[in-house]
Design an enzyme around this catalytic site. Structure first.
Site, mmCIF file in Angstrom:
data_model
loop_
_atom_site.group_PDB
_atom_site.id
_atom_site.type_symbol
_atom_site.label_atom_id
_atom_site.label_comp_id
_atom_site.label_asym_id
_atom_site.label_seq_id
_atom_site.Cartn_x
_atom_site.Cartn_y
_atom_site.Cartn_z
ATOM 1 N N ALA A 1 -3.863 7.554 -5.292
ATOM 2 C CA ALA A 1 -2.457 7.136 -5.317
ATOM 3 C C ALA A 1 -2.450 5.638 -5.617
ATOM 4 O O ALA A 1 -2.405 4.793 -4.725
ATOM 5 C CB ALA A 1 -1.796 7.430 -3.978
ATOM 6 N N ALA B 1 0.847 -1.197 0.000
ATOM 7 C CA ALA B 1 0.000 0.000 0.000
ATOM 8 C C ALA B 1 0.877 1.239 0.000
ATOM 9 O O ALA B 1 2.090 1.144 -0.183
ATOM 10 C CB ALA B 1 -0.924 -0.023 1.212
ATOM 11 N N ASN B 2 0.285 2.400 0.168
ATOM 12 C CA ASN B 2 1.050 3.649 0.277
ATOM 13 C C ASN B 2 0.358 4.569 1.278
ATOM 14 O O ASN B 2 -0.687 4.219 1.824
ATOM 15 C CB ASN B 2 1.207 4.297 -1.104
ATOM 16 N N ARG B 3 0.939 5.735 1.518
ATOM 17 C CA ARG B 3 0.493 6.611 2.608
ATOM 18 C C ARG B 3 -0.692 7.495 2.272
ATOM 19 O O ARG B 3 -1.047 8.370 3.048
ATOM 20 C CB ARG B 3 1.642 7.507 3.053
ATOM 21 N N SER B 4 -1.302 7.328 1.106
ATOM 22 C CA SER B 4 -2.420 8.209 0.757
ATOM 23 C C SER B 4 -3.563 8.072 1.755
ATOM 24 O O SER B 4 -3.969 6.960 2.104
ATOM 25 C CB SER B 4 -2.933 7.860 -0.636
#
Ligand code: CTP
Ligand code: CA
Length: 226
Positions: A99, A33-36
């Site tokens: 994102a 995943a990512n920090r969005s």
């Protein structure tokens, strides 16, 4: 000329927004995943609904509440997001604020990967579809106004200018997502609007809600009449 009242700027328009991260499964219990946070995309959906648009928000996993008056479709992976976008078309305006994970694990098993004497498992990745580029390059059913975002940590404007050409969108909203800016996950954003003709407009640091309201006003000017 009289200014249209708030609440009718986007009346009669269907606006589609993607928001949040995507989650790409590694096994049944793990994902990439990512920090969005989804804050900017959700704020755009809310502002467009407040401006009278019919809004479809296609969101990855976020902890935010659904914005009022918006149809929300929740997905997890990039491939699910692309399918949901295609199902939600046609749209007058499409804003790709998500994102999206650029890569996903190349394989996915039904069983949890176990630790073993061989050490850590290799994590092979494969590229996800580019949702924005796919939609912006469509021959038929392309939304008349396609807006991308550019998340950069260096040379923000140069990278974003290259992106607008590659992606085929009409406008790019570029932001600096370096850790020091606090944009990812935070409540404020400093954006640059880059047009297809190379035009550049830099806005001051603003609350994400205010960025959304200003962007919606701009989209109302740029979108062809319904
Ligand atoms: N995007 C998308 N699908 C992807 C990747 C990105 O729709 N698989 C969209 C994003 O929603 C954003 C724009 O493309 O509107 C730019 O995303 P960004 O991550 O900044 O650019 P990339 O083209 O993925 O390039 P890179 O991450 O290498 O900078
Ligand atoms: Ca990317």
């Amino acid at each position: 000329a009289s200014r249209p009242d708030r609440g009718t700027l986007l009346a009669g328009r269907h606006l589609l927004v993607t928001s949040g991260p995507t989650h790409e499964p590694i096994d049944p219990v793990r994902y990439l995943a990512n920090r969005s946070s989804g804050k900017q995309g959700h704020a755009i959906a809310a502002a467009a609904a407040a401006a009278g648009a019919r809004v479809t928000l296609i969101s990855g996993p976020v902890t935010l509440a659904d914005p009022p008056g918006v149809t929300v479709m929740r997905i997890e992976t990039a491939r699910e997001m692309l399918a949901a976008v295609e199902a939600a078309l046609p749209a007058d305006i499409a804003v790709f604020a998500a994102a999206v994970a650029d890569w996903r694990p190349a394989t996915f098993g039904d069983e949890k990967i176990k630790k073993g004497p061989e050490g850590p498992p290799p994590l092979a990745l494969t590229e996800n579809p580019d949702i924005l580029a796919t939609i912006a390059h469509r021959q038929q059913g392309r939304p008349p106004l396609v807006v991308g975002f550019a998340a950069e940590t260096t040379d923000v404007i140069a990278h974003a200018r290259a992106k607008i050409a590659r992606k085929g969108c009409d406008l790019i909203v570029a932001n600096d997502v370096s850790a020091a800016t606090g944009v990812m996950g935070g409540d404020r954003n400093a954006v640059h609007l880059i047009g297809r003709d190379g035009s550049l407009e830099s806005w001051p640091t603003l609350a994400k809600d205010e960025v959304a309201r200003r962007l919606v006003a701009r989209l109302a000017e740029l979108a062809p009449s319904p």
